[in-house]
Design a protein around this motif. Structure first.
Motif, mmCIF file in Angstrom:
data_model
loop_
_atom_site.group_PDB
_atom_site.id
_atom_site.type_symbol
_atom_site.label_atom_id
_atom_site.label_comp_id
_atom_site.label_asym_id
_atom_site.label_seq_id
_atom_site.Cartn_x
_atom_site.Cartn_y
_atom_site.Cartn_z
ATOM 1 N N ASP A 65 96.147 48.989 27.439
ATOM 2 C CA ASP A 65 94.686 49.000 27.425
ATOM 3 C C ASP A 65 94.175 50.077 28.379
ATOM 4 O O ASP A 65 94.960 50.832 28.980
ATOM 5 C CB ASP A 65 94.125 47.619 27.774
ATOM 6 N N GLY A 66 92.860 50.147 28.536
ATOM 7 C CA GLY A 66 92.264 51.186 29.378
ATOM 8 C C GLY A 66 92.638 51.092 30.836
ATOM 9 O O GLY A 66 92.510 52.068 31.583
ATOM 10 N N GLU A 67 93.112 49.934 31.281
ATOM 11 C CA GLU A 67 93.493 49.747 32.680
ATOM 12 C C GLU A 67 94.997 49.867 32.894
ATOM 13 O O GLU A 67 95.505 49.586 33.975
ATOM 14 C CB GLU A 67 93.008 48.379 33.167
ATOM 15 N N GLY A 68 95.721 50.274 31.838
ATOM 16 C CA GLY A 68 97.154 50.483 31.976
ATOM 17 C C GLY A 68 97.996 49.250 31.772
ATOM 18 O O GLY A 68 99.210 49.272 32.034
ATOM 19 N N ASN A 69 97.412 48.147 31.300
ATOM 20 C CA ASN A 69 98.170 46.920 31.043
ATOM 21 C C ASN A 69 98.757 46.956 29.627
ATOM 22 O O ASN A 69 98.079 47.365 28.678
ATOM 23 C CB ASN A 69 97.264 45.689 31.178
ATOM 24 N N TYR A 70 99.988 46.525 29.505
ATOM 25 C CA TYR A 70 100.622 46.497 28.185
ATOM 26 C C TYR A 70 100.009 45.389 27.331
ATOM 27 O O TYR A 70 99.753 44.287 27.810
ATOM 28 C CB TYR A 70 102.136 46.314 28.325
ATOM 29 N N LEU A 71 99.781 45.717 26.057
ATOM 30 C CA LEU A 71 99.137 44.757 25.148
ATOM 31 C C LEU A 71 100.111 43.686 24.670
ATOM 32 O O LEU A 71 99.695 42.579 24.365
ATOM 33 C CB LEU A 71 98.561 45.490 23.923
ATOM 34 N N TRP A 72 101.388 44.031 24.573
ATOM 35 C CA TRP A 72 102.402 43.088 24.106
ATOM 36 C C TRP A 72 103.042 42.378 25.283
ATOM 37 O O TRP A 72 103.325 42.987 26.318
ATOM 38 C CB TRP A 72 103.480 43.832 23.313
ATOM 39 N N LYS A 73 103.263 41.096 25.141
ATOM 40 C CA LYS A 73 103.927 40.316 26.187
ATOM 41 C C LYS A 73 104.951 39.387 25.551
ATOM 42 O O LYS A 73 104.660 38.750 24.535
ATOM 43 C CB LYS A 73 102.908 39.481 26.974
ATOM 44 N N PRO A 74 106.136 39.277 26.142
ATOM 45 C CA PRO A 74 107.140 38.349 25.596
ATOM 46 C C PRO A 74 106.789 36.912 25.946
ATOM 47 O O PRO A 74 106.172 36.636 26.986
ATOM 48 C CB PRO A 74 108.433 38.788 26.288
ATOM 49 N N GLY A 75 107.173 35.987 25.075
ATOM 50 C CA GLY A 75 106.997 34.564 25.379
ATOM 51 C C GLY A 75 108.144 34.092 26.261
ATOM 52 O O GLY A 75 109.282 34.019 25.810
ATOM 53 N N LEU A 76 107.853 33.790 27.500
ATOM 54 C CA LEU A 76 108.907 33.462 28.458
ATOM 55 C C LEU A 76 109.070 31.967 28.696
ATOM 56 O O LEU A 76 110.038 31.554 29.333
ATOM 57 C CB LEU A 76 108.634 34.176 29.790
ATOM 58 N N ASP A 77 108.146 31.162 28.229
ATOM 59 C CA ASP A 77 108.285 29.715 28.363
ATOM 60 C C ASP A 77 108.873 29.125 27.086
ATOM 61 O O ASP A 77 108.795 29.721 26.010
ATOM 62 C CB ASP A 77 106.926 29.057 28.657
ATOM 63 N N ALA A 78 109.441 27.938 27.201
ATOM 64 C CA ALA A 78 110.019 27.261 26.038
ATOM 65 C C ALA A 78 108.955 27.037 24.968
ATOM 66 O O ALA A 78 107.864 26.538 25.255
ATOM 67 C CB ALA A 78 110.621 25.922 26.461
ATOM 68 N N GLY A 79 109.259 27.436 23.748
ATOM 69 C CA GLY A 79 108.323 27.266 22.646
ATOM 70 C C GLY A 79 107.211 28.289 22.591
ATOM 71 O O GLY A 79 106.390 28.268 21.678
ATOM 72 N N GLU A 80 107.160 29.204 23.542
ATOM 73 C CA GLU A 80 106.094 30.209 23.605
ATOM 74 C C GLU A 80 106.508 31.443 22.824
ATOM 75 O O GLU A 80 107.621 31.955 22.991
ATOM 76 C CB GLU A 80 105.802 30.571 25.061
ATOM 77 N N VAL A 81 105.614 31.945 21.969
ATOM 78 C CA VAL A 81 105.932 33.126 21.162
ATOM 79 C C VAL A 81 105.401 34.374 21.853
ATOM 80 O O VAL A 81 104.562 34.298 22.753
ATOM 81 C CB VAL A 81 105.308 33.020 19.752
ATOM 82 N N SER A 82 105.895 35.522 21.447
ATOM 83 C CA SER A 82 105.380 36.788 21.966
ATOM 84 C C SER A 82 103.940 36.974 21.503
ATOM 85 O O SER A 82 103.548 36.490 20.436
ATOM 86 C CB SER A 82 106.240 37.948 21.479
ATOM 87 N N THR A 83 103.163 37.679 22.298
ATOM 88 C CA THR A 83 101.747 37.852 21.979
ATOM 89 C C THR A 83 101.344 39.316 22.010
ATOM 90 O O THR A 83 101.964 40.148 22.669
ATOM 91 C CB THR A 83 100.850 37.080 22.964
ATOM 92 N N LEU A 84 100.296 39.611 21.284
ATOM 93 C CA LEU A 84 99.647 40.918 21.278
ATOM 94 C C LEU A 84 98.177 40.679 21.564
ATOM 95 O O LEU A 84 97.525 39.947 20.818
ATOM 96 C CB LEU A 84 99.840 41.599 19.921
ATOM 97 N N LEU A 85 97.695 41.235 22.667
ATOM 98 C CA LEU A 85 96.316 40.966 23.101
ATOM 99 C C LEU A 85 96.074 39.459 23.195
ATOM 100 O O LEU A 85 95.032 38.947 22.799
ATOM 101 C CB LEU A 85 95.316 41.624 22.148
ATOM 102 N N ASN A 86 97.092 38.760 23.695
ATOM 103 C CA ASN A 86 97.057 37.308 23.927
ATOM 104 C C ASN A 86 96.970 36.485 22.642
ATOM 105 O O ASN A 86 96.639 35.306 22.686
ATOM 106 C CB ASN A 86 95.901 36.934 24.863
ATOM 107 N N LYS A 87 97.288 37.099 21.514
ATOM 108 C CA LYS A 87 97.329 36.389 20.235
ATOM 109 C C LYS A 87 98.770 36.367 19.724
ATOM 110 O O LYS A 87 99.503 37.355 19.865
ATOM 111 C CB LYS A 87 96.421 37.065 19.196
ATOM 112 N N PRO A 88 99.224 35.252 19.129
ATOM 113 C CA PRO A 88 100.610 35.158 18.672
ATOM 114 C C PRO A 88 100.935 36.165 17.574
ATOM 115 O O PRO A 88 100.045 36.598 16.826
ATOM 116 C CB PRO A 88 100.725 33.718 18.166
#
Length: 403
Positions: free
Chosen positions: A305-328
C-alpha cells in the motif's frame, strides 16, 4: 512437522520474502539488475505456497475431526442401515434382491429409468464432503440439496418507492416490486471407476470409501471448471460466463456482472484491488472473498500500500486463511492468469452470489462385463450452478499492456 513449527516456518518465509522483495525494489529504483533476487523470490514464494498447502491440509483434518469424520451426521435409521447393507452386497457381489424397495424406503426416491441404484445417504454425504475439500467453489458458495431440477429463486429487480410524510399528509400508493426468476443451470456428471473382483471380495476392502474417493476425484475436476467458467450447456454456468459490464449496480441489467479495470498496464496494483473491493456495496463486502489462480499469488505477494505495508498476509493461526487487504483468498486453478483483457480476479460474497444445487440421488450402475476382469461402477449425479445475485460478485479485468 508440528503445527507450531509449521507456523514459525511460514512466518519466517514471509519475512524473508518481504526482505528480498524490498531489496529488489531498491535495485529497480537505482536501475540495477535484479536477476539473482528474482530467482530467490521465486524460491521463497514456492516455499510459502508449499507451507500453506500443508497448513490447509492440517486445518482440513481438524475440521473433519471436529465433525466426527465423514458422514458424521448422527445415527442411521433402520431403513438407512438396511439400505446400506443391501447396497454393500450389490457392490461386492452384484446381488440386488430387494435393493430397489429398500432404496425407496430409505431415500424416498423413485426408480431411475436409465437403471442403476441410488447410493446410501451416508455415502452421498461422503462424496459431497470430499468434493468440498477439492472444489474451491463449494467452499465459498451457497450449496443446497434439491429434489429435482425445478429449483428457482425469486429476486426483486426494483424496490417499491416510498418517502417521508408528515402526520396528516396523504400517503400515495407505492409501486409494486418487480420480481424475476433466476435458476441454476443443470447437467449430469458421470464417473466410471473400476475395481477387480478380488478387491471386492476382500473383507478388509472398504468398497464404499473407495467408490466415494474415486468418484469425488472425477467429479471435482469437472465441477470446479463448470462453476467457474462453464457455458451452461448440459452443465453448470460459471460466473465468468455471464455478461459483464463496467456499469454500476443501479444501471446494469439483471444477470450482468460488473468489472473493474486494473488500469492501463497488464498488471495488478493496490489501487485497483481497493477499487474492486469498494465496487461492492457494504452488505456484500463484509463477507467478501477474493478468488484467483494460485499462479497469480507471486504477483499479489509483492504488492504494497501507500505506506509500504504488504497487502498479502499468511494465515498463521489454526484455521486462519491467507488474506489480501484483510479479506480471505480462495485459490481457484480454473481462474484465468493475469493477462490483457483477462477477468483474472473476482471478489464478492459468493454465498449470496452463486448457488450450487445438488440433486439428491447419486446413482450407480454395476458393470462386470464390459472390461473383464474389472468391475465398473458407472456413477452419475445431477448438479446445477448459477449466479443468483449479480450484485454480489465483482470482477477485475486486466488492462491492455503498454505499447
Amino acid at each position: 512437522m508440528e503445527v507450531k513449527e509449521l507456523v514459525q516456518n511460514l512466518g519466517g518465509a514471509f519475512e524473508e520474502f518481504k526482505k528480498t522483495n524490498d531489496e529488489r525494489l531498491k535495485r529497480v529504483e537505482k536501475g540495477l539488475t535484479t536477476g539473482d533476487l528474482e530467482a530467490k523470490l521465486a524460491n521463497v514464494d514456492k516455499a510459502i505456497s508449499e507451507l500453506e498447502s500443508v497448513k490447509r491440509s492440517i486445518d482440513d483434518l481438524s475440521k473433519k475431526a471436529a465433525r466426527g469424520g465423514l458422514g458424521g451426521n448422527g445415527e442411521l435409521s433402520g431403513d438407512q442401515v438396511e439400505h446400506k447393507q443391501a447396497f454393500g452386497r450389490f457392490m461386492r457381489k452384484g446381488v440386488d434382491d430387494g435393493l430397489a424397495e429398500l432404496e425407496a424406503k430409505a431415500l424416498s426416491l423413485g426408480a431411475d429409468p436409465d437403471g442403476g441404484y441410488a447410493v446410501p445417504e451416508e455415502l452421498d454425504r461422503n462424496i459431497i464432503q470430499l468434493e468440498r475439500r477439492d472444489v474451491p467453489m463449494r467452499d465459498i458458495c451457497n450449496v443446497i440439496p434439491v429434489g429435482n431440477e425445478e429449483y428457482k429463486r425469486l429476486i426483486n429487480t426494483g424496490k417499491a418507492k416510498g418517502g417521508w410524510v408528515g402526520e396528516t399528509d396523504p400517503r400515495p400508493a407505492t409501486g409494486t416490486p418487480q420480481l424475476a426468476q433466476v435458476a441454476p443451470f443443470f447437467g449430469e456428471l458421470y464417473a466410471n471407476p473400476e475395481a477387480t473382483q478380488k478387491m471386492l471380495d476382500d473383507v478388509f476392502f472398504d468398497a464404499e470409501a473407495w467408490l466415494a474417493g474415486e468418484v469425488a476425484i472425477e467429479f471435482s475436476e469437472q465441477e470446479n471448471a463448470a462453476f467457474t467458467g462453464g457455458n451452461g450447456e448440459k452443465k453448470a454456468k460459471g460466473f465468468l460466463s455471464y455478461d459483464v459490464s463496467d456499469e454500476t449496480d443501479d444501471k446494469r441489467k439483471l444477470g450482468t456482472l460488473q468489472y473493474v479495470s486494473s488500469g492501463a498496464a497488464a498488471a495488478l496494483t493496490a489501487d485497483a484491488l481497493l477499487d474492486l473491493i469498494y465496487s461492492l456495496k457494504r452488505g456484500y463486502r463484509r463477507n467478501g472473498t477474493f478468488v484467483l489462480n494460485g499462479l497469480t499469488l507471486p504477483a499479489i505477494r509483492k504488492l504494497k500500500d501507500g505506506e509500504g505495508n504488504y497487502l498479502w498476509k499468511p494465515g498463521l493461526d489454526a484455521g486462519e486463511v491467507s488474506t489480501l487487504l484483510n479479506k480471505p483468498i480462495s485459490e481457484n486453478d480454473d481462474m484465468p492468469l493475469v493477462a490483457a483483457d483477462a477477468l483474472a480476479i473476482a471478489f464478492g460474497d459468493f454465498k449470496r452470489g452463486y448457488t450450487i444445487a445438488d440433486v439428491r440421488g447419486v446413482r450407480v450402475l454395476r458393470d462386470p462385463f464390459s472390461n473383464k476382469p474389472y468391475v465398473g461402477f458407472y456413477t452419475t449425479k445431477r448438479v446445477g450452478g448459477g449466479v443468483m445475485d449479480s450484485n454480489a460478485i465483482k470482477l477485475m479485468k486486466i488492462g491492455a499492456a503498454k505499447k
